[in-house]
Motif scaffolding. Structure first.
Motif, PDB file in Angstrom:
ATOM      1  N   ASN A   1     -49.395  39.769  25.989  1.00 13.54           N
ATOM      2  CA  ASN A   1     -50.660  39.162  25.559  1.00 13.54           C
ATOM      3  C   ASN A   1     -51.554  40.115  24.764  1.00 13.54           C
ATOM      4  OD1 ASN A   1     -50.219  36.570  26.592  1.00 13.54           O
ATOM      5  ND2 ASN A   1     -50.734  37.332  28.660  1.00 13.54           N
ATOM      6  N   LEU A   2     -50.914  41.023  24.026  1.00 13.85           N
ATOM      7  CA  LEU A   2     -51.729  41.891  23.183  1.00 13.85           C
ATOM      8  C   LEU A   2     -52.277  41.081  22.018  1.00 13.85           C
ATOM      9  CD1 LEU A   2     -49.494  45.104  23.044  1.00 13.85           C
ATOM     10  CD2 LEU A   2     -51.338  44.538  24.624  1.00 13.85           C
ATOM     11  N   LEU A   3     -51.427  40.217  21.495  1.00 14.16           N
ATOM     12  CA  LEU A   3     -51.842  39.330  20.408  1.00 14.16           C
ATOM     13  C   LEU A   3     -51.324  37.936  20.726  1.00 14.16           C
ATOM     14  CD1 LEU A   3     -50.754  41.343  17.198  1.00 14.16           C
ATOM     15  CD2 LEU A   3     -53.047  41.290  18.214  1.00 14.16           C
ATOM     16  N   THR A   4     -52.019  36.928  20.241  1.00 13.52           N
ATOM     17  CA  THR A   4     -51.457  35.572  20.298  1.00 13.52           C
ATOM     18  C   THR A   4     -50.438  35.472  19.175  1.00 13.52           C
ATOM     19  OG1 THR A   4     -53.060  34.668  18.749  1.00 13.52           O
ATOM     20  CG2 THR A   4     -53.685  34.653  21.086  1.00 13.52           C
ATOM     21  N   GLN A   5     -49.590  34.460  19.259  1.00 17.09           N
ATOM     22  CA  GLN A   5     -48.603  34.264  18.203  1.00 17.09           C
ATOM     23  C   GLN A   5     -49.317  34.076  16.863  1.00 17.09           C
ATOM     24  OE1 GLN A   5     -45.089  34.358  18.570  1.00 17.09           O
ATOM     25  NE2 GLN A   5     -45.204  34.460  16.322  1.00 17.09           N
ATOM     26  N   ALA A   6     -50.449  33.361  16.889  1.00 17.70           N
ATOM     27  CA  ALA A   6     -51.175  33.102  15.649  1.00 17.70           C
ATOM     28  C   ALA A   6     -51.696  34.405  15.043  1.00 17.70           C
ATOM     29  CB  ALA A   6     -52.328  32.140  15.902  1.00 17.70           C
ATOM     30  N   GLU A   7     -52.199  35.254  15.897  1.00 18.93           N
ATOM     31  CA  GLU A   7     -52.691  36.545  15.396  1.00 18.93           C
ATOM     32  C   GLU A   7     -51.542  37.382  14.858  1.00 18.93           C
ATOM     33  OE1 GLU A   7     -56.533  37.525  18.257  1.00 18.93           O
ATOM     34  OE2 GLU A   7     -54.505  37.753  19.056  1.00 18.93           O
ATOM     35  N   PHE A   8     -50.445  37.360  15.607  1.00 18.91           N
ATOM     36  CA  PHE A   8     -49.256  38.109  15.188  1.00 18.91           C
ATOM     37  C   PHE A   8     -48.851  37.683  13.781  1.00 18.91           C
ATOM     38  CE2 PHE A   8     -44.761  38.887  14.765  1.00 18.91           C
ATOM     39  CZ  PHE A   8     -44.550  40.096  15.419  1.00 18.91           C
ATOM     40  N   ASP A   9     -48.784  36.356  13.597  1.00 20.58           N
ATOM     41  CA  ASP A   9     -48.389  35.836  12.287  1.00 20.58           C
ATOM     42  C   ASP A   9     -49.406  36.208  11.214  1.00 20.58           C
ATOM     43  OD1 ASP A   9     -46.196  34.761  13.464  1.00 20.58           O
ATOM     44  OD2 ASP A   9     -47.010  32.720  13.589  1.00 20.58           O
TER      45      ASP A   9
ATOM     46  N   LEU B   1     -48.621  32.107   6.745  1.00 18.88           N
ATOM     47  CA  LEU B   1     -49.022  32.835   7.954  1.00 18.88           C
ATOM     48  C   LEU B   1     -50.519  33.106   8.000  1.00 18.88           C
ATOM     49  CD1 LEU B   1     -46.170  35.542   7.944  1.00 18.88           C
ATOM     50  CD2 LEU B   1     -46.204  33.383   9.204  1.00 18.88           C
ATOM     51  N   LEU B   2     -51.151  33.008   6.851  1.00 25.91           N
ATOM     52  CA  LEU B   2     -52.548  33.429   6.760  1.00 25.91           C
ATOM     53  C   LEU B   2     -53.499  32.310   7.172  1.00 25.91           C
ATOM     54  CD1 LEU B   2     -52.369  35.346   3.385  1.00 25.91           C
ATOM     55  CD2 LEU B   2     -52.864  36.327   5.624  1.00 25.91           C
ATOM     56  N   PRO B   3     -54.685  32.666   7.619  1.00 26.56           N
ATOM     57  CA  PRO B   3     -55.677  31.635   7.975  1.00 26.56           C
ATOM     58  C   PRO B   3     -56.214  30.971   6.710  1.00 26.56           C
ATOM     59  CG  PRO B   3     -56.625  33.815   8.217  1.00 26.56           C
ATOM     60  CD  PRO B   3     -55.186  34.023   7.849  1.00 26.56           C
ATOM     61  N   LEU B   4     -56.610  29.727   6.893  1.00 20.92           N
ATOM     62  CA  LEU B   4     -57.155  28.994   5.754  1.00 20.92           C
ATOM     63  C   LEU B   4     -58.606  29.385   5.525  1.00 20.92           C
ATOM     64  CD1 LEU B   4     -56.757  26.733   3.667  1.00 20.92           C
ATOM     65  CD2 LEU B   4     -57.372  25.089   5.450  1.00 20.92           C
ATOM     66  N   GLY B   5     -59.309  29.566   6.610  1.00 19.39           N
ATOM     67  CA  GLY B   5     -60.754  29.816   6.487  1.00 19.39           C
ATOM     68  C   GLY B   5     -61.462  28.520   6.196  1.00 19.39           C
ATOM     69  N   SER B   6     -62.752  28.511   6.399  1.00 21.19           N
ATOM     70  CA  SER B   6     -63.497  27.291   6.098  1.00 21.19           C
ATOM     71  C   SER B   6     -64.952  27.642   5.905  1.00 21.19           C
ATOM     72  CB  SER B   6     -63.359  26.284   7.242  1.00 21.19           C
ATOM     73  OG  SER B   6     -63.964  26.804   8.398  1.00 21.19           O
ATOM     74  N   GLY B   7     -65.640  26.710   5.250  1.00 21.04           N
ATOM     75  CA  GLY B   7     -67.081  26.860   5.097  1.00 21.04           C
ATOM     76  C   GLY B   7     -67.453  27.951   4.116  1.00 21.04           C
ATOM     77  N   ALA B   8     -68.691  28.368   4.184  1.00 18.03           N
ATOM     78  CA  ALA B   8     -69.219  29.332   3.226  1.00 18.03           C
ATOM     79  C   ALA B   8     -68.482  30.655   3.341  1.00 18.03           C
ATOM     80  CB  ALA B   8     -70.708  29.533   3.475  1.00 18.03           C
ATOM     81  N   ASN B   9     -68.436  31.329   2.224  1.00 20.75           N
ATOM     82  CA  ASN B   9     -67.822  32.641   2.188  1.00 20.75           C
ATOM     83  C   ASN B   9     -68.552  33.591   3.138  1.00 20.75           C
ATOM     84  OD1 ASN B   9     -65.875  34.275   1.219  1.00 20.75           O
ATOM     85  ND2 ASN B   9     -66.561  34.247  -0.913  1.00 20.75           N
TER      86      ASN B   9
END
Lengths: 493, 1051
Positions: A135-143, A214-222
């Motif tokens: 549990n050092l990283l979640t799979q999402a973080e790992f990716d 693998l990267l996050p999409l992000g959302s909203g204002a910069n």
């Protein structure tokens, strides 16, 4: 004598025994560095390495300063006032040799960043079970971290290919980069040949394509995070630039469309809400996170680019900069009648008198110490990349013109907008667009690439003559330090 | 005990009564100062009858009628046998032991007499260093010891000299010897972290030194194992001697001034030459003569701003003495030096207390303690390693700044163009200099304050006769605080609105040595000695620093003042290392004819990886003392040769100095990315890293003639170094941090011949003339480097100046070939080298350079076509070795009555120096040039000169952009190191004031250099203690000449 004997023998025994009691001191552990054996043992260390990769890209020899500078001063946009060999004089004058500092230092800085990426990628995979099960990283973080690493590597190879290889368009089968994809720690593997240019671009795109999902999409204002870390939109924007160099217009359109709406006002349909901002100067002012900034290198008072590395040191007038590279008033862009006097980009300058002559300097970088964020890619560029591809693919259509207008009109709100009728054909449109790019991105490190992807000569300036595509000086030489140690590497012809 | 003594006394008295036949009396006096010598043993030869002299040197003794001879003896003085004859009064003058070969020589963990030393050891007596006006004793070793080169880099106070024992013995590790002070290996090098250099050896007061021994060959050094490869220098401080209490006071004062400064263009020459250069480039004049408010031409010699006559004075007071059981030495020293560069100063306060006490027959204890405080300041001189091109470098500012502008404006302000951060232009149109030196001197500082304590405490236990156990615990503690302040208005501080750096570094070392020493003579002829020991040494470095910028108010000039912006502090130090060792030595000789010695040491070092921590080192020697052979004694040669010894030694020693404490580890460093903690790979280690090993072989012949009047020693040595640790360049595309990895890959050898003579030319009661001379031949050659690494480059900050490659001496100067100036066109002629890619054949062709042409047309072939630019990488060649082939020293000492005179020379021949300063002095940018440029530049076709047609902006023709052959010069020199004249006064008047003698002297140090070298001084090292970049003279301040006056008082 006997009674004296006992005492010294005792001393002797104690001393000889005690003399071997400090063995533990033979294995000291450094207290200011972390061993490679434990670098993936905690969550913080892994995240620290992610930051460490970005920090390597931010190095003043690379994206923190000099990479941007070199790509601009190769063009005819600037003069050189200081005649200083350590601040780009030879790059400006196209007099580089394999042993010139900038040729060697930039190469080393970019490859050091690449190796850190490779070490991270290998370490992440090697420790995957421990990282996930512990549990050092979640799979999402790992990716995500893996994606960030890959995207950074793609960017690095693209940047290297811009300076050290001939343009893709000239000959894809020509000499590309040494593709180092494995972590390097030992004395082995010094020799490795250069891949072709086509292979290099294939690797760049592979890294970007592998990274994107693998990267996050992000959302909203910069935000600071979305500007300074890789997201899906960042990769799409960068790919639009790579494909532009390959003149793969379909792909430019495909990638740019991921973050550009079909019609004006152009904004990103998903993810971070990128768009064009009204006030041009605001892009270059704190907090540097306008909707237009897709990816920038952050700077703080304690993370400065270093002496003689800051972009402002080169392009800004004293006392922010060092009066090094003023605008060349007779350059193609500055002398163009299409560049109005009240254009916001022309207005954003300052003047300084050097040696009795008054010079204009660009004023995008205004902080001292040099805490301005350094733009790596901006939304305006994606729009212009897209406009060029549209025009090349579909002719001068309404969208292409609207995209150009979005950039031009922002700087010239009172001007008459272009229409499809303003241009005789796609070539005329692209010519105008290239000029627009030159005006828009002064001091942002795009000019050399724009000249080269058209296989145009570098125009003459001051005492420096024009450099045709056929000249050895058209691209940088492979550094002497690489030639000395890598017997498979070939110098640029 | 007391009973026995009493009985013995009674017995002796009885004997006297029985045998006394006549009484002899007299006074024993010292040849040095005429004072009475107490404690001298007077014995009737062949008997046990004897007495000692009283406090005033008087004795009386009853001798039997059969007595023929009296023997006078005293430790350290020459024993005298005097025929009694018919006399009843016998006065004796005793002098120090003239037979130097019986002197004690300090060896590793012990002492031997000089005659018994089978290894190569050079001894320098503290006495010969005492009056030399240098800040550190190591500077004074110049020319005094065979096989040792001492290069004082320049006149920056406290700048550590570069010392090499028998040449350069390493490439990437250190080539500096190991220094041991009273048994403690001490910190060395430049430990400062700012522009003010700090040499920790400067903490030793030269007046406290009894002797310095330089251990050179394997036999002498092997007992120091892994730290022995570069030689070992052992410093022994003074102990009290039996006799009356010895009180001395030494004082000196002196003036130092720079010499051989460059002759620069004056205002008229500058304006004419620079405008001519502009005209030749098609540009309008940019420089004009200016006048001050009184109408005088402004013609500034910036040398006067940078340099001065420095005043120095020093004082040393010592009290020493001994009783049969206790000896003591207490000293205090003070010295204050102002260097030849403005604001450069060094003040030292030192204290020492040495004590040895014998508790009983078994146990004795002792201690040495020395404390020193140093406060020093230096401007940025640009004269220490890595600072050659500093914009504030004083050495450079002195010659690049234009003479046509004043230091101060008419209104008294500094002549500074503040917005552009440079010297003010007046009405000139182009720059006239970089920073304003006067301002920088006045407002900025780099200072350092160090506190140093070196001490040992030991105990000796005599276990049985001949067997002694010794345990000694020593510490070397150093605290160094360095401070830098840059004023916000101008100079280095301008960019960040003023800046301050403080550093605090602590170095701590303890060393614990335990030894067993055994001495025994078997069957009267076999002399045997053995040593067994253990040693541990632990060292800790702990340093931190702070940096602030944006000075809130110019009132503040300290880091602790008020600043607006915190800055990332410079790197911290936190490190440690540990050595653990066992060692042993046996010496044996048969009848003082055949000597054999062997030593062994096993060292463990913490900086190496688990599997490589330990190394074994050894040395062995054989010696044949021919003079003690019966056949020789009886031969006619026996009367001529008082000493004749053949020696040979071999061994294997190591070197690990200068290798990082954690060199075997792979490490990640920490930083931040936009304020978030980051971690990144920043050290690639090498788990296979091992000691460098040095295989040494020596043969030597020592002989002396006419009762040691002439002593000679000649040694041949060969030192093969393998497993040299090289920072092997890695292809930069691998992205290894620093692009190098330390590996044991290279090899190199030094071979040479040392010859030394000590001669007593004339010795009469009035006149004594002695000469010492040494001559050395040294050959250094690199024999292998790493695979795929054809050479290692040496960089002088911004400039690639040297290359080390197989088959050539280390650090060969590397540059492009030039061939003067073309008389027809005034262009510099270069040689281009083209390699045929298939045959590998090299063609060499002439290329002419003309800066006035467009960039692509500047390099022209003989046929008028254009050439590619000349470049170090393609066109560079070896231009000469910076390592002298021949070197040495010659000292003459003459005393005549009360006068004494000394003359010391040093010399070095057969080497080259890269005069990089000359490249700057001929640069055709705005920099000021040497006067020769104005006088000799090419003007008209047919002019034959070495200075090309000046063209504004030309930084290529004269070498600013790369090393060029015309700037590489022969460095051969003979230097008059010191000339001294002294007068000693001894008279009753002084004696009444309790002063036994006063010596007054005057001395010139660095009096003169005979050389063809055109720079300031061929004895230079712009890169400090370097292996890869020796022989470079780049923007460095010159050496100082010091005239001093002093007095030695003995109470």
């Amino acid at each position: 004598m006997k009674k004296y004997m006992k005492f010294p023998i005792l001393v002797l025994l104690v001393a000889l025994v005690f003399g071997s009691c400090h063995k533990e001191l033979l294995d000291p552990v450094p207290r200011t560095a972390i061993s490679d054996l434990t670098a993936f043992e905690t969550r913080d260390r892994i995240i620290g390495q992610v930051n460490g990769m970005y920090a390597s890209f931010k190095n003043g020899q690379y994206l923190g300063g000099r990479y941007i500078v070199y790509n601009d001063i190769r063009s005819d946009d600037y003069l050189n006032l200081q005649q200083n060999g350590v601040t780009g004089l030879l790059t400006w004058g196209h007099n580089l040799t394999p042993s010139t500092n900038e040729v060697q230092n930039l190469w080393a800085a970019v490859y050091a960043a690449v190796n850190r990426v490779n070490l991270f990628l290998e370490g992440l995979e090697a420790n995957k079970d421990k990282i996930i099960s512990g549990n050092l990283l979640t799979q999402a973080e790992f990716d995500q971290f893996k994606g960030e690493a890959l995207a950074l590597r793609g960017l690095a190879y693209f940047h290297l290919a811009q300076l050290y290889a001939r343009p893709y368009k000239q000959n894809p089968a020509g000499l590309g980069m040494i593709l180092r994809l494995k972590a390097m720690k030992s004395g082995a593997d010094n020799a490795q040949a250069r891949a072709t240019i086509a292979e290099t671009y294939t690797q760049i795109l592979k890294d970007f394509n592998d990274a994107e999902p693998l990267l996050p999409l992000g959302s909203g204002a910069n935000t600071v995070a979305t500007v300074t870390l890789m997201h899906k939109g960042t990769v799409a924007a960068l790919k639009s630039r790579v494909y532009l160099h390959m003149e793969n217009w379909d792909k430019v359109i495909e990638e740019a469309n991921k973050i550009v709406s079909a019609a004006a006002p152009f904004t990103a349909p998903t993810g971070v809400s990128y768009g064009i901002v009204e006030n041009f100067e605001s892009i270059f002012k704190p907090p540097y996170t306008t909707a237009e900034s897709i990816f920038s290198m952050p700077m703080t008072a304690t993370e400065l680019p270093g002496t003689q590395n800051g972009v402002a040191h080169y392009f800004s007038a004293s006392t922010i900069g060092n009066n090094e590279y003023p605008i060349n008033a007779s350059s193609v862009v500055w002398s163009s009648t299409a560049f109005p006097a009240d254009d916001a980009r022309r207005v954003l300058t300052s003047t300084a008198t050097v040696g009795g002559t008054e010079y204009k300097f660009i004023k995008k970088y205004q902080s001292f110490p040099h805490t301005d964020y350094i733009p790596v890619i901006r939304y305006a560029e994606v729009l212009l990349n897209l406009a060029e591809a549209e025009a090349r693919k579909n002719g001068v259509n309404a969208r292409a013109v609207a995209l150009l207008n979005a950039v031009f009109m922002r700087a010239n709100p009172a001007a008459t907008a272009f229409t499809t009728g303003s241009f005789a054909n796609a070539d005329a449109f692209v010519d105008r667009l290239m000029l627009e790019r030159n005006m828009e991105f002064l001091g942002e490190g795009l000019r050399s690439g724009d000249v080269q992807r058209k296989l145009a000569p570098f125009a003459a300036k001051g005492t420096v003559g024009a450099v045709p595509v056929t000249s050895i000086a058209y691209v940088w030489p492979i550094p002497q330090s690489e030639l000395n140690t890598n017997n498979l590497v070939q110098e640029n012809p | 005990m007391r009973k026995i003594t009493l009985m013995l006394a009674c017995f002796l008295m009885t004997m006297q009564v029985v045998f006394a036949q006549r009484m002899i009396s007299g006074t024993v006096t010292s040849a040095d100062d005429g004072s009475g010598l107490p404690g001298v043993t007077v014995v009737v030869k062949g008997t046990t009858l004897g007495t000692t002299t009283d406090m005033s040197g008087k004795y009386q003794i009853d001798v039997p009628a059969t007595a023929r001879t009296l023997v006078f003896s005293f430790i350290g003085l020459k024993t005298q046998e005097i025929e009694i004859g018919g006399r009843t009064v016998i006065n004796v003058v005793m002098s120090t032991d003239a037979t130097a070969l019986d002197e004690i020589v300090v060896v590793g963990y012990g002492v031997q007499t000089k005659r018994e030393v089978s290894g190569a050891i050079a001894t320098v007596k503290g006495e010969s260093l005492r009056t030399i006006p240098v800040q550190t004793f190591d500077q004074a070793l110049q020319g005094k010891a065979a096989g040792v080169t001492v290069t004082v880099p320049n006149a920056v106070l406290g700048n550590p000299p570069v010392i090499r024992v028998r040449g350069f013995n390493s490439i990437s590790a250190s080539s500096s010897p190991l220094y041991i002070i009273d048994g403690v290996p001490v910190f060395t090098g430049d430990i400062s972290r700012n522009a003010n250099p700090v040499n920790p050896l400067g903490d030793i007061n030269p007046s406290d030194i009894e002797s310095i021994e330089v251990l050179k060959d394997a036999s002498a050094t092997a007992i120091y194992g892994s730290r022995a490869a570069n030689g070992v220098i052992i410093i022994t401080t003074k102990r009290g001697k039996q006799g009356k209490v010895n009180v001395t006071y030494d004082a000196s004062m002196g003036y130092s001034s720079p010499y051989r400064l460059y002759d620069l263009m004056n205002a008229e020459q500058y304006v004419a030459t620079k405008n001519k250069a502009r005209e030749n480039a098609g540009l309008a004049p940019a420089y004009f003569l200016n006048y001050d408010k009184d109408g005088n031409l402004i013609d500034t010699d910036w040398n006067d701003v940078v340099y001065r006559t420095g005043f120095q004075h020093s004082h040393a007071l010592s009290v020493s003495g001994a009783t049969p059981s206790t000896n003591y030495m207490f000293s205090a020293g003070y010295s204050n030096n102002d260097g030849i560069i403005r604001t450069n100063s060094l003040e030292r306060k030192s204290y020492r207390f040495n004590l040895d006490h014998k508790i009983n027959k078994v146990l004795s204890l002792g201690a040495n303690a020395g404390y020193t405080n140093i406060f020093a300041n230096a401007p940025q001189t640009g004269s220490i390693a890595g600072a050659n091109f500093a914009t504030a470098g004083a050495g450079r500012l002195a010659f690049v700044t234009s003479p046509i502008v004043p230091v101060f404006l008419d209104n008294g302000d500094y002549n500074i163009d503040y917005p552009n951060n440079r010297v003010g232009l007046l009405n000139n149109l182009q720059p006239v200099g970089f920073f304003h030196p006067q301002f920088v001197f006045d407002k900025n500082y780099n200072n350092s304050q160090s506190d140093r304590f070196i001490g040992t405490f030991y105990g000796n236990v005599t276990i049985m006769e001949g067997l002694i156990f010794r345990s000694s615990y020593g510490i070397d503690y150093n605290q160094l605080e360095s401070k830098t302040f840059w004023h916000p208005q101008h100079g280095d501080g301008r960019t960040n609105g003023g800046e301050a750096y403080n550093y605090f570094d602590r170095r701590r070392r303890w060393n614990w040595t335990n030894t067993l020493n055994y001495n025994k003579t078997f069957a009267e002829k076999v002399n045997f000695a053995a040593l067994l020991g253990t040693e541990e040494q632990y060292t800790q470095f702990d340093g931190w620093s702070g940096r602030r910028s944006g000075l809130a108010d110019p009132f503040f000039t300290d880091y602790q003042g008020s600043f607006t912006t915190p800055q990332q502090p410079p790197a911290a130090l936190l490190s440690e290392n540990f050595f653990t060792s066992v060692f042993g030595r046996v010496n044996a000789n048969f009848d003082r004819r055949y000597y054999v010695e062997a030593s062994l040491r096993r060292d463990g070092f913490s900086g190496l990886s688990k599997n490589n921590k330990y190394g074994n080192f050894y040395g062995a020697s054989l010696m044949w003392n021919i003079t003690n052979e019966g056949f020789f004694k009886e031969s006619s040669l026996g009367n001529i040769f008082s000493d004749l010894r053949l020696k040979a030694s071999t061994g294997r020693v190591g070197n690990i100095s200068g290798v990082s404490d954690f060199a075997s580890l792979f490490l990640y460093g920490a930083g931040t990315y936009n304020g978030n903690a980051s971690l990144f790979f920043n050290q690639a280690g090498n788990e296979d890293l091992q000691w460098e090993t040095s295989n040494k072989f020596d043969v030597g012949l020592a002989f002396a003639l006419f009762n040691d009047k002439y002593q000679f020693e000649i040694n041949y040595f060969n030192n093969n170094i393998d497993g040299l640790i090289l920072n092997v360049p890695q292809s930069p595309s691998k992205g290894i941090p620093g692009n190098t990895l330390p590996m044991n890959v290279g090899s190199m050898f030094n071979t040479g011949i040392e010859f030394s003579v000590t001669s007593t030319n004339i010795r009469t009661s009035k006149l004594l003339w002695t000469t010492t001379f040494n001559f050395n031949y040294l050959k250094n050659e690199v024999t292998s480097l790493a695979d795929g690494v054809p050479f290692l480059v040496g960089v002088t900050q911004l400039e690639t100046t040297n290359r080390s490659f197989v088959g050539q001496p280390l650090g060969t100067i590397w540059g492009v070939e030039t061939d003067g100036v073309d008389p027809a066109t005034g262009r510099r002629i270069f040689y281009r080298r083209d390699v045929n890619p298939t045959t590998g054949e090299v063609t060499r062709s002439k290329v002419y350079f003309d800066f006035s042409k467009p960039a692509a047309q500047r390099w022209q072939n003989e046929d008028g076509t254009f050439s590619r630019p000349i470049d170090i990488a393609n066109d560079g060649v070896a231009l000469g070795s910076p390592i002298p082939k021949f070197f040495g020293g010659l000292d003459n000492n003459l005393s005549f009555g009360n006068f004494d005179f000394n003359l010391g020379l040093t010399y070095a021949l057969g080497f080259y120096v890269y005069n990089g300063s000359k490249a700057g002095l001929r640069d055709q940018r705005n920099w000021n040039n040497s006067a020769e440029v104005a006088e000799k530049y090419w003007q008209n076709p047919g002019d034959v000169t070495d200075i090309p047609k000046p063209i504004w902006g030309d930084n290529i023709s004269n070498g600013s952009s790369m090393v060029q052959q015309q700037n590489v010069e022969k460095g051969d020199f003979v230097k008059v190191r010191n000339i001294g004249l002294g007068y000693t006064v001894k008279n009753d008047f002084l004696r009444k004031a309790s002063i036994s003698s006063v010596r007054l002297y005057t001395q010139i140090f660095n009096a003169y250099v005979f050389t063809g070298y055109t720079g300031a001084d061929p004895e230079i090292s712009s890169n400090g203690d370097t292996n890869l970049t020796p022989g470079i003279d780049r923007n460095t301040v010159p050496q100082a000449r010091t005239i001093s006056f002093g007095m030695n008082l003995v109470f």
